[in-house]
Design a protein around this motif. Sequence first.
Motif, PDB file in Angstrom:
ATOM      1  N   VAL A 132      -6.092   4.982  -2.465  1.00  0.00           N
ATOM      2  CA  VAL A 132      -4.762   5.561  -2.279  1.00  0.00           C
ATOM      3  C   VAL A 132      -3.783   4.864  -3.230  1.00  0.00           C
ATOM      4  O   VAL A 132      -3.656   3.638  -3.221  1.00  0.00           O
ATOM      5  N   SER A 133      -3.092   5.642  -4.060  1.00  0.00           N
ATOM      6  CA  SER A 133      -2.154   5.065  -5.025  1.00  0.00           C
ATOM      7  C   SER A 133      -0.702   5.341  -4.686  1.00  0.00           C
ATOM      8  O   SER A 133       0.198   4.685  -5.217  1.00  0.00           O
ATOM      9  N   GLU A 134      -0.453   6.294  -3.802  1.00  0.00           N
ATOM     10  CA  GLU A 134       0.939   6.597  -3.433  1.00  0.00           C
ATOM     11  C   GLU A 134       0.971   7.190  -2.036  1.00  0.00           C
ATOM     12  O   GLU A 134       0.118   7.997  -1.674  1.00  0.00           O
TER      13      GLU A 134
ATOM     14  N   ILE B  37      -4.344   9.906  -4.757  1.00  0.00           N
ATOM     15  CA  ILE B  37      -5.556   9.104  -4.815  1.00  0.00           C
ATOM     16  C   ILE B  37      -6.074   9.040  -6.244  1.00  0.00           C
ATOM     17  O   ILE B  37      -5.740   9.886  -7.077  1.00  0.00           O
ATOM     18  N   ARG B  38      -6.893   8.018  -6.516  1.00  0.00           N
ATOM     19  CA  ARG B  38      -7.516   7.909  -7.825  1.00  0.00           C
ATOM     20  C   ARG B  38      -8.810   7.112  -7.724  1.00  0.00           C
ATOM     21  O   ARG B  38      -9.014   6.354  -6.774  1.00  0.00           O
ATOM     22  N   ASP B  39      -9.650   7.284  -8.720  1.00  0.00           N
ATOM     23  CA  ASP B  39     -10.890   6.523  -8.793  1.00  0.00           C
ATOM     24  C   ASP B  39     -11.172   6.179 -10.245  1.00  0.00           C
ATOM     25  O   ASP B  39     -10.319   6.367 -11.121  1.00  0.00           O
ATOM     26  N   GLN B  40     -12.392   5.662 -10.529  1.00  0.00           N
ATOM     27  CA  GLN B  40     -12.717   5.243 -11.886  1.00  0.00           C
ATOM     28  C   GLN B  40     -12.636   6.386 -12.884  1.00  0.00           C
ATOM     29  O   GLN B  40     -12.353   6.175 -14.058  1.00  0.00           O
ATOM     30  N   SER B  41     -12.878   7.603 -12.422  1.00  0.00           N
ATOM     31  CA  SER B  41     -12.918   8.748 -13.339  1.00  0.00           C
ATOM     32  C   SER B  41     -11.550   9.364 -13.584  1.00  0.00           C
ATOM     33  O   SER B  41     -11.362  10.096 -14.558  1.00  0.00           O
ATOM     34  N   TYR B  42     -10.587   9.082 -12.720  1.00  0.00           N
ATOM     35  CA  TYR B  42      -9.284   9.759 -12.807  1.00  0.00           C
ATOM     36  C   TYR B  42      -8.240   8.836 -12.188  1.00  0.00           C
ATOM     37  O   TYR B  42      -7.880   8.962 -11.020  1.00  0.00           O
ATOM     38  N   SER B  43      -7.745   7.891 -12.995  1.00  0.00           N
ATOM     39  CA  SER B  43      -6.844   6.876 -12.444  1.00  0.00           C
ATOM     40  C   SER B  43      -5.373   7.239 -12.590  1.00  0.00           C
ATOM     41  O   SER B  43      -4.543   6.781 -11.816  1.00  0.00           O
ATOM     42  N   ALA B  44      -5.029   8.040 -13.577  1.00  0.00           N
ATOM     43  CA  ALA B  44      -3.626   8.428 -13.765  1.00  0.00           C
ATOM     44  C   ALA B  44      -3.597   9.884 -14.194  1.00  0.00           C
ATOM     45  O   ALA B  44      -4.412  10.315 -15.010  1.00  0.00           O
TER      46      ALA B  44
ATOM     47  N   LEU C 141      -4.503  12.197  -8.024  1.00  0.00           N
ATOM     48  CA  LEU C 141      -4.643  13.535  -7.438  1.00  0.00           C
ATOM     49  C   LEU C 141      -3.911  13.580  -6.103  1.00  0.00           C
ATOM     50  O   LEU C 141      -4.117  12.717  -5.245  1.00  0.00           O
ATOM     51  N   SER C 142      -3.056  14.584  -5.921  1.00  0.00           N
ATOM     52  CA  SER C 142      -2.333  14.750  -4.660  1.00  0.00           C
ATOM     53  C   SER C 142      -3.245  15.374  -3.610  1.00  0.00           C
ATOM     54  O   SER C 142      -4.017  16.297  -3.903  1.00  0.00           O
ATOM     55  N   VAL C 143      -3.149  14.860  -2.383  1.00  0.00           N
ATOM     56  CA  VAL C 143      -3.887  15.414  -1.245  1.00  0.00           C
ATOM     57  C   VAL C 143      -2.877  15.736  -0.152  1.00  0.00           C
ATOM     58  O   VAL C 143      -2.122  14.858   0.277  1.00  0.00           O
ATOM     59  N   ASN C 144      -2.856  16.979   0.292  1.00  0.00           N
ATOM     60  CA  ASN C 144      -1.932  17.407   1.349  1.00  0.00           C
ATOM     61  C   ASN C 144      -2.684  17.523   2.674  1.00  0.00           C
ATOM     62  O   ASN C 144      -3.699  18.223   2.772  1.00  0.00           O
ATOM     63  N   PHE C 145      -2.175  16.814   3.679  1.00  0.00           N
ATOM     64  CA  PHE C 145      -2.778  16.830   5.018  1.00  0.00           C
ATOM     65  C   PHE C 145      -1.862  17.606   5.966  1.00  0.00           C
ATOM     66  O   PHE C 145      -0.637  17.430   5.946  1.00  0.00           O
ATOM     67  N   PHE C 146      -2.440  18.425   6.814  1.00  0.00           N
ATOM     68  CA  PHE C 146      -1.678  19.205   7.797  1.00  0.00           C
ATOM     69  C   PHE C 146      -2.194  18.879   9.205  1.00  0.00           C
ATOM     70  O   PHE C 146      -3.391  18.748   9.436  1.00  0.00           O
ATOM     71  N   ALA C 147      -1.252  18.749  10.140  1.00  0.00           N
ATOM     72  CA  ALA C 147      -1.612  18.491  11.536  1.00  0.00           C
ATOM     73  C   ALA C 147      -0.460  18.907  12.427  1.00  0.00           C
ATOM     74  O   ALA C 147       0.704  18.940  11.993  1.00  0.00           O
ATOM     75  N   GLU C 148      -0.770  19.207  13.700  1.00  0.00           N
ATOM     76  CA  GLU C 148       0.281  19.642  14.628  1.00  0.00           C
ATOM     77  C   GLU C 148       1.135  18.482  15.106  1.00  0.00           C
ATOM     78  O   GLU C 148       2.208  18.697  15.671  1.00  0.00           O
ATOM     79  N   SER C 149       0.688  17.242  14.905  1.00  0.00           N
ATOM     80  CA  SER C 149       1.496  16.068  15.253  1.00  0.00           C
ATOM     81  C   SER C 149       1.244  14.983  14.218  1.00  0.00           C
ATOM     82  O   SER C 149       0.173  14.932  13.598  1.00  0.00           O
ATOM     83  N   THR C 150       2.208  14.091  14.062  1.00  0.00           N
ATOM     84  CA  THR C 150       2.078  13.036  13.051  1.00  0.00           C
ATOM     85  C   THR C 150       0.982  12.032  13.415  1.00  0.00           C
ATOM     86  O   THR C 150       0.457  11.355  12.540  1.00  0.00           O
ATOM     87  N   THR C 151       0.636  11.941  14.697  1.00  0.00           N
ATOM     88  CA  THR C 151      -0.403  10.989  15.109  1.00  0.00           C
ATOM     89  C   THR C 151      -1.763  11.345  14.526  1.00  0.00           C
ATOM     90  O   THR C 151      -2.630  10.478  14.390  1.00  0.00           O
ATOM     91  N   LYS C 152      -1.959  12.624  14.183  1.00  0.00           N
ATOM     92  CA  LYS C 152      -3.246  13.059  13.644  1.00  0.00           C
ATOM     93  C   LYS C 152      -3.293  12.976  12.124  1.00  0.00           C
ATOM     94  O   LYS C 152      -4.329  13.283  11.518  1.00  0.00           O
TER      95      LYS C 152
END
Length: 481
Positions: A49-51, A69-76, A79-90
């Motif tokens: 996780v970078s941000e 997120i990033r790894d050895q193949s793609y550091s800059a 990659l943005s990852v969007n998470f969806f959930a009905e509550s912030t606890t999830k």
Amino acid sequence: MESGRSPARKASDLEGEMGPRGPSTAYFYLPLADALKMINVKVNLFAAVSEIREPKRSRGTDYVLTLKIRDQSYSAPGLSVNFFAESTTKLPHVRSTGDIISLHRVVMKIHNGEFYCVCNKKFSSFALFEGKTAESFRPYQASTEYKATDHDNEFLSQLRTWLLNYLHGAVLNEYSLQLNRIKIGHVFDLICKVLHLCETSNGEWVLFVWDGTDTPPVSFTMDLDNEGKTPSPLHVEEFSLSREVLHAFPRGGTVLRIFADKYFKEIPQLQGGGHWVKLCNIICELRSDMWKGVLQPSSKIHLLSDQDDTVLHRLKMYNDRITSNPKCQPFMSFPQPSDITDTDFRHAAFATLMDSLTYPEATHRCKCIVRVVAAYPWRAEDLRSPIDGHYRIRLTLEDPTTRIHAYVYREDGEKFFGGYPTNNVLASKMNMLLGITDGAGQACATRDPPWVWCCLKSYYLDKSNPWGTRRYRIFGTKLTG
């Protein structure tokens, strides 16, 4: 992550093979660089996780959280990852950038040429692991649907090794400046601690931020002949801060005021101070010859963990500074302040102006390194009272921590100027102190005053109101030039 690759497989296989008892050992993780080619396909990822951004309401009823997120193949740029959930606890609760996330069955997307992926609450899952030097292979958070695979530990070890060998340096070398490198009109990112937050009378927000370094000293352009009517201000904000607020400020390093005329959703979370943030796309300018930061409409505020790599690096740099440079002597006064002043207390302990302002008693004596921003009066023929002949001058002093007014009066003035020299000698001394280099002395000349030693003492005018009537005088100090 070449060592984590498996033989090429059909796109339909990439989301994992789920049997009645969970995933098989053939569960397949893609390097991020390869995942970018799998648009609208469910993939599995293992990355750092970078941000971390703050959760917010989606357009529907869900909450959405975005991580990069990033790894050895793609550091800059990551990659943005969007998470969806009905509550912030999830949603994922990442403790710090540099932690590691495992993602199962997330869908790759592209919009306006920008790649991202979506963690769908119905079929995607995730697990969070400590990064860097951690040894545990157990996640500190996992969604209920997450199933570990046989080779998760191998990926964790690979990423942790990479974090130690590469990512730490990469994070610290991103496009961000420290306060000691800021320039007028230059757009930059700043990693800093928000010490205080207030709202102005016209609805602007002011963030008081610190990163342990000193802002560069500026050349002064204020008209010295106006000092009587409009004294040089001591701060850029409209109201003076209370002693309670000042007590929470560090004794060394500049506290920069950053103004925002636009409301940022993160601002309420900064109330109370003490939060580390990354401010993106900010700009600096001068107001009354003092540094002022500005959050632009395109600016962003990202909250950081106290354990973030960049935060720990800033704190280490500050600790190294005060260890090798006792009590935070101004950076720009190295190797030694100017020798145009001498003091009676050569071996007295050094203090910053903030040290003195926050001293628990109203009366205080200290030895400081300062610059003389302005003087009133400043012309040689006006330095002494026409009535009794005594010196009476108000100097505006600054160091990287703050500004104060300090008076040179009566016998302290005699000491300061070496008695009662001619006006030509006095003019030469004042020009030297104020950084006026043209010899004749011009009220509007651009000035770059030297850093000088001086002894200060605080006192009060009214015993019943010591803090409200507190003043400063220069004593035990002599201009030697």
